[in-house]
Design a protein around this motif. Structure first.
Motif, PDB file in Angstrom:
ATOM      1  N   LEU A 122     -15.404  -0.138 -10.523  1.00  0.00           N
ATOM      2  CA  LEU A 122     -14.398  -1.181 -10.295  1.00  0.00           C
ATOM      3  C   LEU A 122     -13.106  -0.860 -11.034  1.00  0.00           C
ATOM      4  O   LEU A 122     -12.011  -1.089 -10.526  1.00  0.00           O
ATOM      5  CB  LEU A 122     -14.932  -2.539 -10.729  1.00  0.00           C
ATOM      6  N   GLU A 128      -8.958  -0.367  -9.941  1.00  0.00           N
ATOM      7  CA  GLU A 128      -7.889  -1.078 -10.656  1.00  0.00           C
ATOM      8  C   GLU A 128      -6.838  -0.102 -11.177  1.00  0.00           C
ATOM      9  O   GLU A 128      -5.642  -0.354 -11.111  1.00  0.00           O
ATOM     10  CB  GLU A 128      -8.469  -1.890 -11.817  1.00  0.00           C
ATOM     11  N   GLU A 149      -4.570   1.157  -8.512  1.00  0.00           N
ATOM     12  CA  GLU A 149      -3.543   0.174  -8.161  1.00  0.00           C
ATOM     13  C   GLU A 149      -2.416   0.155  -9.192  1.00  0.00           C
ATOM     14  O   GLU A 149      -1.250  -0.025  -8.845  1.00  0.00           O
ATOM     15  CB  GLU A 149      -4.182  -1.222  -8.049  1.00  0.00           C
ATOM     16  N   ALA A 150      -2.769   0.342 -10.451  1.00  0.00           N
ATOM     17  CA  ALA A 150      -1.754   0.273 -11.512  1.00  0.00           C
ATOM     18  C   ALA A 150      -0.950   1.569 -11.618  1.00  0.00           C
ATOM     19  O   ALA A 150       0.147   1.579 -12.170  1.00  0.00           O
ATOM     20  CB  ALA A 150      -2.423  -0.043 -12.852  1.00  0.00           C
ATOM     21  N   ARG A 207      -7.676  -4.415   2.070  1.00  0.00           N
ATOM     22  CA  ARG A 207      -6.681  -5.479   2.076  1.00  0.00           C
ATOM     23  C   ARG A 207      -6.538  -6.205   0.751  1.00  0.00           C
ATOM     24  O   ARG A 207      -5.779  -7.154   0.653  1.00  0.00           O
ATOM     25  CB  ARG A 207      -6.989  -6.537   3.144  1.00  0.00           C
ATOM     26  N   GLU A 208      -7.284  -5.811  -0.283  1.00  0.00           N
ATOM     27  CA  GLU A 208      -7.145  -6.524  -1.551  1.00  0.00           C
ATOM     28  C   GLU A 208      -6.168  -5.831  -2.487  1.00  0.00           C
ATOM     29  O   GLU A 208      -5.826  -6.352  -3.526  1.00  0.00           O
ATOM     30  CB  GLU A 208      -8.503  -6.666  -2.234  1.00  0.00           C
ATOM     31  N   PHE A 209      -5.751  -4.618  -2.123  1.00  0.00           N
ATOM     32  CA  PHE A 209      -4.838  -3.875  -2.978  1.00  0.00           C
ATOM     33  C   PHE A 209      -3.489  -3.772  -2.290  1.00  0.00           C
ATOM     34  O   PHE A 209      -3.409  -3.764  -1.061  1.00  0.00           O
ATOM     35  CB  PHE A 209      -5.409  -2.487  -3.286  1.00  0.00           C
ATOM     36  N   ARG A 210      -2.424  -3.719  -3.078  1.00  0.00           N
ATOM     37  CA  ARG A 210      -1.088  -3.693  -2.501  1.00  0.00           C
ATOM     38  C   ARG A 210      -0.495  -2.296  -2.518  1.00  0.00           C
ATOM     39  O   ARG A 210       0.356  -1.961  -1.720  1.00  0.00           O
ATOM     40  CB  ARG A 210      -0.169  -4.639  -3.288  1.00  0.00           C
ATOM     41  N   ARG A 211      -0.916  -1.462  -3.457  1.00  0.00           N
ATOM     42  CA  ARG A 211      -0.317  -0.141  -3.566  1.00  0.00           C
ATOM     43  C   ARG A 211      -1.328   0.961  -3.320  1.00  0.00           C
ATOM     44  O   ARG A 211      -1.052   1.912  -2.609  1.00  0.00           O
ATOM     45  CB  ARG A 211       0.321   0.002  -4.945  1.00  0.00           C
ATOM     46  N   PRO A 221       5.655  -4.666  -5.353  1.00  0.00           N
ATOM     47  CA  PRO A 221       4.508  -5.109  -4.545  1.00  0.00           C
ATOM     48  C   PRO A 221       4.818  -4.948  -3.055  1.00  0.00           C
ATOM     49  O   PRO A 221       5.977  -4.841  -2.662  1.00  0.00           O
ATOM     50  CB  PRO A 221       4.383  -6.586  -4.880  1.00  0.00           C
ATOM     51  N   ALA A 222       3.757  -4.934  -2.270  1.00  0.00           N
ATOM     52  CA  ALA A 222       3.943  -4.918  -0.829  1.00  0.00           C
ATOM     53  C   ALA A 222       4.744  -6.157  -0.449  1.00  0.00           C
ATOM     54  O   ALA A 222       4.656  -7.189  -1.090  1.00  0.00           O
ATOM     55  CB  ALA A 222       2.597  -4.921  -0.125  1.00  0.00           C
ATOM     56  N   GLY A 223       5.527  -6.043   0.600  1.00  0.00           N
ATOM     57  CA  GLY A 223       6.451  -7.114   0.947  1.00  0.00           C
ATOM     58  C   GLY A 223       5.770  -8.447   1.213  1.00  0.00           C
ATOM     59  O   GLY A 223       4.646  -8.507   1.688  1.00  0.00           O
TER      60      GLY A 223
END
Lengths: 449, 449
Positions: free
Chosen positions: B141, B145, B148-149, B188-192, B436-438
């Protein structure tokens, strides 16, 4: 309109305050970065159930990014904020780098605290995070195991003595549940130690338990605790905590397991703001929840201190949620060029549970105790779990638990830092042949050769 | 007849072997001491589900003393055995003291092992205990994370690369489930970061995965893994494991997350017996499961090695249970003055699950794969959970999980030893404003001032 031109709101902390703030923005043209050191939102009111082996961690926690997956304007980061620079509108991240904001909502909450006696921490763990809860569960369950393994009656008794320090809601819940575990859950499972003879002492420095409730309800709570088998000692400030027990002035209570539910201190992040804090480290906020002198910084939840109509807003989940929603609305107004308004706290009442069929509730005009209060507590807590898959699982677990007195999560995982499990009794007597309780005599006769 | 006069049987280990041995004695005039370092019996076939966040620890584990609470002739001790002295019929306990026995059943199992490359352990954790499972869950997990960071695309990719070493049942289960998590659960839970672009590599030194199954089923398993998105590399022994990935001779795979499912070694307790062990540290036992030269000592389960009719008894749960039952029956015979008989292994077949609707089963004459095998696997595993309250909860969790692709236990608890969470990227670039994603453009327009 470019994406980068919409205002950037940074929310620090994914507890009730931070999460409710993020959700309030769901239809707004802002971009939000929600930062939490954990990957999950925690339903803290049921944390004591994880500590006392009634529920599993995932029953009361859900990944923040899963909760917010459909809210496209939120980016969730698992990271820690190491500092804030309000002058340049930047926060520093522990993993390196910094992050600019247009508006900042600080909702990093509180930790348990030892009133400057940090050396007590290793002997008396507190309860704020899932890791805390698993550590307390490990201590409680291990204590009974040690009692069973111990051959010296004196030392065995010390393993069956439990002290809970602090008579607030958490202390009352822990002591009540511990009594239930000892009297009912573990009955008949041990051959040498007798869990029903465990001594559970709840120690409160003030004059009564649950001091935020009206006095008659404190009385009721005390009676219900005593009926469950908890010794309640009020007006007794703890003067020492060590590996073998605690001292209350001259009085000494020997106990190998001591739990801390006595004090909290706000997250150290408040210090970065350069304003003077209250004794508990909380940030005094203006009525619109902004920090005086920092127009773009809101502080909410347990990290903030504020009085509305002369009454301090309490450090409870409903207050944090309401503050989160208010802060988000105020940012929306500021973005729209409007002025802010004052936060008003809607107090729906106070609830505390004690154990099976035992609770107290102060709903303003109506005061409940005993079974009715307990059923009300149950209803409210299941209700607020809605939105988690957990609701169904928690209901089943509770139904099971209340029929059988069993607590399904009696699983010891992890070890204390620096401890190999089980810790060696440094002065253990030489044990010769364990003597289990006798086999059933009938069986013995029947099967004997 | 005095209680102390009945024979004392000591069982070391509360896994399938030890627990089944203890239960077999339920009507016998013996006294039993069952010793385990953990307080629980673990349903190991589902351990990978805890590691991959599909189930909670208490779903697949139950306290040993609770399971055996009605069996009055059993005393359960949570302790560790540090040595055995067959000459004096004593075992030494880690907590101090020793314990005499008339008959000893050693069932302390196996741990994962690194073929003498212990330095790989910190980079590639293995899976044998609940603590292992929670550590692997945390790594998996946390990797997403971190991805994403992370702002650097190269480093982000390394966080999305996963290597599973070992193509046995555990490796196949881990790789298949990892693929499912990346492709479906986290979508779909991550933006980058894009979890669906995660690379999952299963590395097997031998020529095929699931080598204990007939070759056609290995082929089917490989196809099903590849359909789930797992890269399978066979015939490739691992030559190096470090913090950044693994080497297969000249080939290098960069990956921040490496899991070990390649080898086991028997519990070190076997060494205390003073007999010669096989390469994996297992104790060669006679056909009645006794250790040659030690008439009162039985060794069962993964700690024993034995061939019946020229075929080695496999290290699987049914074999351990059957050996436990056999050892107990042999002790009953010895107490009654009878002679022992040889252990016969009843092989009910072999099952391995791969992921959603994907499994293979070898039931002797019948071979299954795909959905039918998967449903059979599901049925068997729920069936064998009977006796735990867990059955209902596991069923609900699985039903939930297979409808929604969600895995409810995606909760990170604990930290790596010596790590503060999150670990600081030592060479992290300076991050400026997270992008972040738009936000949904419609929303933006609607809500823009």
């Amino acid at each position: 309109m470019n994406n980068k031109e919409v205002p950037h709101v940074v929310i620090v902390g994914g507890g009730f305050g931070g999460l409710w703030a993020a959700r309030e923005f769901r239809r707004d043209a802002v971009r939000i970065t929600l930062i939490d050191r954990n990957n999950h939102h925690l339903f803290q009111p049921l944390l004591y159930q994880v500590a006392t082996a009634g529920l599993s961690s995932p029953d009361i926690a859900a990944p923040l990014r899963h909760i917010l997956r459909r809210q496209g304007n939120v980016t969730v980061l698992m990271d820690e904020v190491s500092g804030i620079e309000p002058a340049t509108k930047q926060i520093r991240l522990a993993a390196g780098g910094s992050l600019g904001y247009d508006y900042l909502i600080l909702a990093s909450g509180a930790r348990h605290a030892y009133f400057g006696r940090d050396e007590w921490a290793s002997h008396a763990p507190g309860l704020k995070t899932l890791d805390d809860a698993l550590a307390i569960r490990r201590r409680i369950l291990t204590a009974f195991e040690r009692a069973e393994a111990e051959v010296d009656p004196e030392r065995r008794r010390a393993w069956l003595n439990f002290v809970v320090i602090g008579g607030g809601p958490t202390g009352v819940e822990l002591a009540g549940t511990l009594a239930e575990i000892a009297r009912h859950t573990l009955r008949r499972e041990f051959r040498r130690a007798d869990p029903t003879r465990a001594r559970i002492v709840l120690v409160e420095a003030g004059t009564r338990v649950l001091s935020t409730l009206p006095e008659p309800l404190s009385q009721k709570a005390r009676q219900q605790l005593e009926r469950l088998g908890v010794e309640v000692q009020t007006g007794a400030p703890v003067t020492a905590v060590d590996a073998d027990g605690i001292s209350l002035g001259d009085e000494r209570i020997e106990a190998r397991t001591v739990l801390w539910a006595a004090g909290v201190a706000a997250s150290p992040l408040g210090r970065s703001l350069g304003v003077s804090l209250d004794r508990a480290g909380r940030v005094p906020v203006a009525s619109d929840l902004r920090v005086p002198g920092h127009d773009a910084v809101f502080v909410i939840g347990d990290l903030a201190t504020l009085s509305v109509d002369g009454k301090p807003v309490p450090g409870v989940a409903p207050a944090a949620k309401q503050m989160g929603t208010h802060a988000a609305r105020m940012i929306r107004r500021l973005i729209g060029g409007q002025s802010t308004s004052g936060f008003r706290y809607r107090d729906f009442g106070n609830l505390a549970t004690i154990g099976r069929w035992a609770a107290v509730a102060d709903l303003g005009r109506v005061r409940l105790s005993g079974m009715v209060a307990w059923l009300f507590w149950l209803f409210i807590h299941i209700l607020f779990l809605i939105g988690f898959r957990s609701r169904l699982i928690v209901l089943i677990n509770w139904a099971w638990s209340y029929w059988t007195y069993q607590r399904h999560a009696r699983i010891i995982v992890g070890t204390e830092p620096g401890e190999t499990r089980p810790a060696a009794d440094t002065d253990a007597v030489n044990r010769e042949r364990v003597e289990p309780a006798g086999a059933d005599p009938r069986r013995k006769t029947a099967a004997a050769p």
